[in-house]
Design a protein around this motif. Sequence first.
Motif, PDB file in Angstrom:
ATOM      1  N   UNK A   3       0.843  -1.203   0.000  1.00  0.00           N
ATOM      2  CA  UNK A   3       0.000   0.000   0.000  1.00  0.00           C
ATOM      3  C   UNK A   3       0.874   1.248   0.000  1.00  0.00           C
ATOM      4  N   UNK A   4       0.431   2.264  -0.697  1.00  0.00           N
ATOM      5  CA  UNK A   4       1.130   3.552  -0.688  1.00  0.00           C
ATOM      6  C   UNK A   4       0.432   4.445   0.333  1.00  0.00           C
ATOM      7  N   UNK A   5       1.060   4.630   1.459  1.00  0.00           N
ATOM      8  CA  UNK A   5       0.477   5.453   2.510  1.00  0.00           C
ATOM      9  C   UNK A   5       1.487   6.503   2.933  1.00  0.00           C
ATOM     10  N   UNK A   6       1.008   7.529   3.584  1.00  0.00           N
ATOM     11  CA  UNK A   6       1.864   8.574   4.118  1.00  0.00           C
ATOM     12  C   UNK A   6       1.570   8.739   5.600  1.00  0.00           C
ATOM     13  N   UNK A   7       2.566   9.196   6.336  1.00  0.00           N
ATOM     14  CA  UNK A   7       2.382   9.438   7.763  1.00  0.00           C
ATOM     15  C   UNK A   7       1.631  10.747   7.949  1.00  0.00           C
ATOM     16  N   UNK A   8       0.605  10.700   8.772  1.00  0.00           N
ATOM     17  CA  UNK A   8      -0.184  11.887   9.034  1.00  0.00           C
ATOM     18  C   UNK A   8       0.348  12.666  10.225  1.00  0.00           C
ATOM     19  N   UNK A   9       1.213  12.026  11.025  1.00  0.00           N
ATOM     20  CA  UNK A   9       1.640  12.649  12.278  1.00  0.00           C
ATOM     21  C   UNK A   9       2.711  13.704  12.083  1.00  0.00           C
ATOM     22  N   UNK A  10       3.397  13.708  10.933  1.00  0.00           N
ATOM     23  CA  UNK A  10       4.480  14.667  10.742  1.00  0.00           C
ATOM     24  C   UNK A  10       3.996  16.102  10.898  1.00  0.00           C
ATOM     25  N   UNK A  11       2.748  16.380  10.490  1.00  0.00           N
ATOM     26  CA  UNK A  11       2.215  17.737  10.582  1.00  0.00           C
ATOM     27  C   UNK A  11       2.030  18.166  12.039  1.00  0.00           C
ATOM     28  N   UNK A  12       1.830  17.192  12.931  1.00  0.00           N
ATOM     29  CA  UNK A  12       1.612  17.497  14.344  1.00  0.00           C
ATOM     30  C   UNK A  12       2.882  17.321  15.173  1.00  0.00           C
ATOM     31  N   UNK A  13       3.945  16.864  14.548  1.00  0.00           N
ATOM     32  CA  UNK A  13       5.162  16.557  15.282  1.00  0.00           C
ATOM     33  C   UNK A  13       5.894  17.827  15.719  1.00  0.00           C
ATOM     34  N   UNK A  14       6.609  17.682  16.832  1.00  0.00           N
ATOM     35  CA  UNK A  14       7.461  18.772  17.304  1.00  0.00           C
ATOM     36  C   UNK A  14       8.850  18.590  16.696  1.00  0.00           C
ATOM     37  N   UNK A  15       9.343  19.625  16.061  1.00  0.00           N
ATOM     38  CA  UNK A  15      10.692  19.562  15.498  1.00  0.00           C
ATOM     39  C   UNK A  15      11.705  19.958  16.562  1.00  0.00           C
ATOM     40  N   UNK A  16      12.743  19.126  16.704  1.00  0.00           N
ATOM     41  CA  UNK A  16      13.708  19.297  17.778  1.00  0.00           C
ATOM     42  C   UNK A  16      15.110  19.410  17.190  1.00  0.00           C
ATOM     43  N   UNK A  17      15.846  20.436  17.616  1.00  0.00           N
ATOM     44  CA  UNK A  17      17.255  20.581  17.251  1.00  0.00           C
ATOM     45  C   UNK A  17      18.090  20.010  18.392  1.00  0.00           C
ATOM     46  N   UNK A  18      18.686  18.855  18.166  1.00  0.00           N
ATOM     47  CA  UNK A  18      19.455  18.184  19.214  1.00  0.00           C
ATOM     48  C   UNK A  18      20.663  18.994  19.658  1.00  0.00           C
ATOM     49  N   UNK A  19      21.149  19.870  18.816  1.00  0.00           N
ATOM     50  CA  UNK A  19      22.351  20.640  19.127  1.00  0.00           C
ATOM     51  C   UNK A  19      22.063  21.819  20.059  1.00  0.00           C
ATOM     52  N   UNK A  20      20.795  22.204  20.151  1.00  0.00           N
ATOM     53  CA  UNK A  20      20.453  23.376  20.970  1.00  0.00           C
ATOM     54  C   UNK A  20      19.346  23.110  21.980  1.00  0.00           C
TER      55      UNK A  20
END
Length: 507
Positions: free
Chosen positions: A303-320
């Motif tokens: 099946x060709x599916x996409x993740x829906x959670x990326x839009x709700x995800x928190x982006x984190x910069x590990x360096x800061x």
Amino acid sequence: MTVIHQNDLIDSITDALQFIACYHPKDFIDSLYQAYQKEENPVARDALAQILINSRLAAIGKRPMCQDTGMVTVFVEIGMGVHFDSQMTLDEMINEGVRRAYTSSADILRKSVVSDPDGARKNTGDNTPAVIHHHMVSGDKLRIRIAAKGGGSEAKARLAMLNPSDNIVDWVLEQLPKMGAGWCPPGIIGIGIGGNPEKAMEMAKSLAMESIDIHSLKARGAKNRDEELRLELYEKINQLGIGAQGLGGLSTVLDVKVGSYPTHAANKPVGLVPNCAATRHIEFTLEGNGPADMPEINLSDWPEITRLSDDKAKRVNLDTVTESEIAEWQPGDTLLLSGKLLTGRDAAHKRLIDLLDQGKPLPVDFKDRFIYYVGPVDPMAGEVMGPAGPTTATRMDKFTPRLLTETGLRGMIGKAERGAETIKAIRDNKAIYLIAVGGAAYLISKAIKVAKILAFEDLGMEAIYEFEVKDMPVTVAVDTKGNNIHKTGPETWHKHILEAHCASCHG
């Protein structure tokens, strides 16, 4: 009489292992997609999406779906009319096929087998020897069933010598929560009943390699005790609410296989073997007319599916990232990690603790850093790193409290649950534990943009690397206060499933 030529068997073994490293069986994909479609827990649904996306990417890229490309198990049925044209024994031919598969430059597979298991634990370098089961049967054909079984799911195998009056369903339902998420559910459970201890385990291992057909069994109904157990266990295991990756949800198993064998009147041996999200097995028959042909691949099966959670995800910069930022993360939150990330697992952790014991400096500064528990596959041309999925974090529990307290380590990424002492240490040190999806190794590797070895290069895949990642998907499992999704998730969904079941019964 059928003559099986040496190179035909060797080539068949090699081709089969290269094939199953990259391609799920169609029945597994279909069943996993059904589980994805019906899943109501968003976190578990996202985990299932990652496994499905990873499987399709691996099939397209012809690369391993999981970084743990397994230890090889082979079931051989030798027809009485078969003759081997070979200078090697049967086991030697099979192991030569394994050696060629795991050392081939066509598709690099991780070599995970170590000799001297209670001593030096030195890697054999070619993933041999395989575990081989031989059976002589009537006829003039050679039937081979072969699996590459990952260490995470093998570690969760169970054996019990029950009393004749003991209830097998009760025993299995007691084991599943204890197995945790290290076997990467949802998958298949094989259960062997009877014989003696080794026969029960052999049956369980063999049954876990069978095709998924629980829904057709439900449609026609059980015809014997084994099938009755299959249906009862399938329903009751899924009612536990363990769910995908142990996050809580509707699908913990995709099928339960049960087989039995006569046993001593005083005994009831029961073997339980789980097959994980990286289900890898295949069957072929040699009849003396050349090596086996591998199945044709049709990408429309995925099946060709996409993740829906990326839009709700928190982006984190590990360096800061700051301590106050980490303190805001809650169990179940989806994060996309970018920045520099250390790696290390069992052997590296043991060396780090040895250095601390000796009062010597560590080769890497862990202060405020995150470590990813991974043993990746070596990269091929055009890759920064090969498949790099998480290993079971529980194995690092014995080392974690000291590393958190003495090195300033801030966060950890792995799969499965942590023990009580580790969770206390996470809370006391205001650290964090995140999980990546077991069974999404090739997908995760796409997030790795730079990789370099920092320490313990002699450990091979267990060396300490520094990865630079971009939008690596993870889920918060244990927050800085010690809240644990592997406890709360299954509890919540077990209650939800039982309430829904009761409502349907009364309705």
